[in-house]
Design an enzyme around this catalytic site. Structure first.
Site, short mmCIF file in Angstrom:
data_model
loop_
_atom_site.label_atom_id
_atom_site.label_comp_id
_atom_site.label_asym_id
_atom_site.label_seq_id
_atom_site.Cartn_x
_atom_site.Cartn_y
_atom_site.Cartn_z
N ASP A 58 0.84 -1.21 0.00
CA ASP A 58 0.00 0.00 0.00
C ASP A 58 0.87 1.26 0.00
O ASP A 58 2.00 1.24 0.48
CB ASP A 58 -0.91 -0.04 1.24
N HIS A 66 2.99 3.43 -8.82
CA HIS A 66 2.80 2.00 -9.08
C HIS A 66 4.02 1.42 -9.80
O HIS A 66 4.46 0.31 -9.51
CB HIS A 66 1.54 1.76 -9.91
N LEU A 93 11.33 -20.63 -4.90
CA LEU A 93 10.41 -19.72 -4.21
C LEU A 93 9.09 -19.69 -4.96
O LEU A 93 9.08 -19.73 -6.20
CB LEU A 93 11.01 -18.31 -4.19
#
Ligand code: IPE
Ligand code: IPE
Ligand code: MG
Length: 248
Positions: free
Chosen positions: A21, A38, A132
Site C-alpha cells: 500500500d 505503481h 520460491l
C-alpha cells in the site's frame, strides 16, 4: 548489512504476505501521477523477491489488485493492468532462471485478456520451479474466496461426495484458492494503514501482523529484514500461555 547478523535463519517465516500500500501517496508526495508510484512499486516487488530468495523464504503472497480496486478511476485501473503485463513480460525470464514459481489467487479470468494470457503463460512456464513461490493476488476478494468454497462444499454435499457433518477445517481449506499453500506466518502492510482490506481472511487467523509507515515504493531490502527481525522477537502463543511455549 549482512542479513545473517540480524536474522535468525532457524526461525524464518516460511510464508510472508504483503499488502503493498501507499504507491499513490508516495507519488503524490513528489508531485507525480499515481501511476508513477505503481511503477516504482514494481521495483520494490523485485527487490523483495530477490531478498526473500537470498535468505530462504519459500512463499510470498502479494496483494496487487483487489476486487474493490475496480472502483478506482478507469485511467488508473488501465495503467495498473498495463503495468502488470509489462512486469510479467519483462521479468518472467529472470524469474524462471531463479527458480521462482508463479501462482495467482483471485479471479484472473476477470482481468483484461492480455493480463490473463500473460499470467497463464508465465504460470505454465514456471510451474516446476522450486526455489520460491510467488503468489500474486489479482482481482482478489477474501470474502468471495470463502463464499466460493462454501458453494463448492454445498455442491459436493448435494452430489453426496462428502458428509457435511464430518467436514474439518483442513477439508474446507482445500476448497480455497490457497490450497496447498501454507498459511502466512507474517503479514506486512505498508503505508500506515492498519486494516486487512479483504485479504486472506481465513488464512491470516494466526498470522503475525506488521504495519509500517513506509510507503510500498520505499519498502526495500532493509525494510524487509527489519520486519522479519520484528517478527522474530514476537512470541506466537496460539492460545497457550508463555510457559508452555518456552518449554516446547
Ligand atoms: C497500493 O497503493 C497499490 C494498489 C492498491 C494497486 P495505493 O494505490 O493504494 O496507494 P495509496 O494508498 O493511494 O497511497
Ligand atoms: C489494498 O489496498 C489492496 C491492495 C494493496 C491491492 P487499498 O489501498 O486498495 O486498500 P484500502 O482501500 O485503503 O483499504
Ligand atoms: Mg491504498
Amino acid at each position: 548489512m549482512d542479513y545473517k547478523d540480524i536474522i535468525d535463519l532457524q526461525n524464518l517465516p516460511k510464508h510472508i504476505a504483503f499488502i503493498m500500500d501507499g504507491n499513490g501517496r508516495w507519488a503524490k508526495n513528489q508531485g507525480q501521477h499515481r501511476l508513477f508510484g505503481h511503477a516504482a512499486g514494481v521495483e520494490s516487488v523485485k527487490e523483495v523477491i530477490k531478498t526473500a530468495r537470498e535468505i530462504g523464504v519459500s512463499y510470498l503472497t502479494m496483494y496487487a489488485f483487489s476486487t474493490e480496486n475496480w472502483s478506482r478511476p478507469s485511467e488508473e485501473v488501465e495503467g495498473l493492468m498495463n503495468l502488470l503485463v509489462e512486469a510479467i513480460t519483462n521479468e518472467v525470464d529472470e524469474m524462471h532462471q531463479n527458480g521462482v514459481r508463479l501462482l495467482t489467487i483471485g479471479n484472473i479470468k476477470g482481468l483484461p485478456g492480455k493480463c490473463y494470457e500473460s499470467l497463464l503463460e508465465a504460470m505454465e512456464r514456471t510451474k516446476n520451479n522450486k526455489n520460491l513461490t510467488l503468489v500474486l493476488a489479482l482481482n482478489y476478494s477474501a470474502r468471495q474466496e470463502i463464499l466460493e468454497a462454501a458453494k463448492k462444499l454445498t455442491e459436493l454435499a448435494q452430489k453426496q461426495e462428502l458428509d457435511v457433518t464430518q467436514v474439518k477445517e483442513e477439508d474446507f481449506a482445500q476448497l480455497l484458492q490457497t490450497k496447498d499453500i501454507p498459511d502466512p506466518e507474517l503479514l506486512i502492510r505498508t503505508s500506515g494503514e492498519c486494516r486487512i482490506s479483504n485479504f486472506l481472511l481465513w488464512q491470516l487467523s494466526y498470522t503475525e501482523l506488521y504495519f509500517t509507515e513506509i510507503h510500498w515504493p520505499d519498502f526495500r531490502r532493509e525494510a524487509l529484514l527489519e520486519a522479519i527481525c520484528a517478527y522474530q522477537k514476537r512470541e506466537r502463543r496460539f492460545g497457550m500461555v508463555s510457559e508452555q511455549i518456552q518449554k516446547a
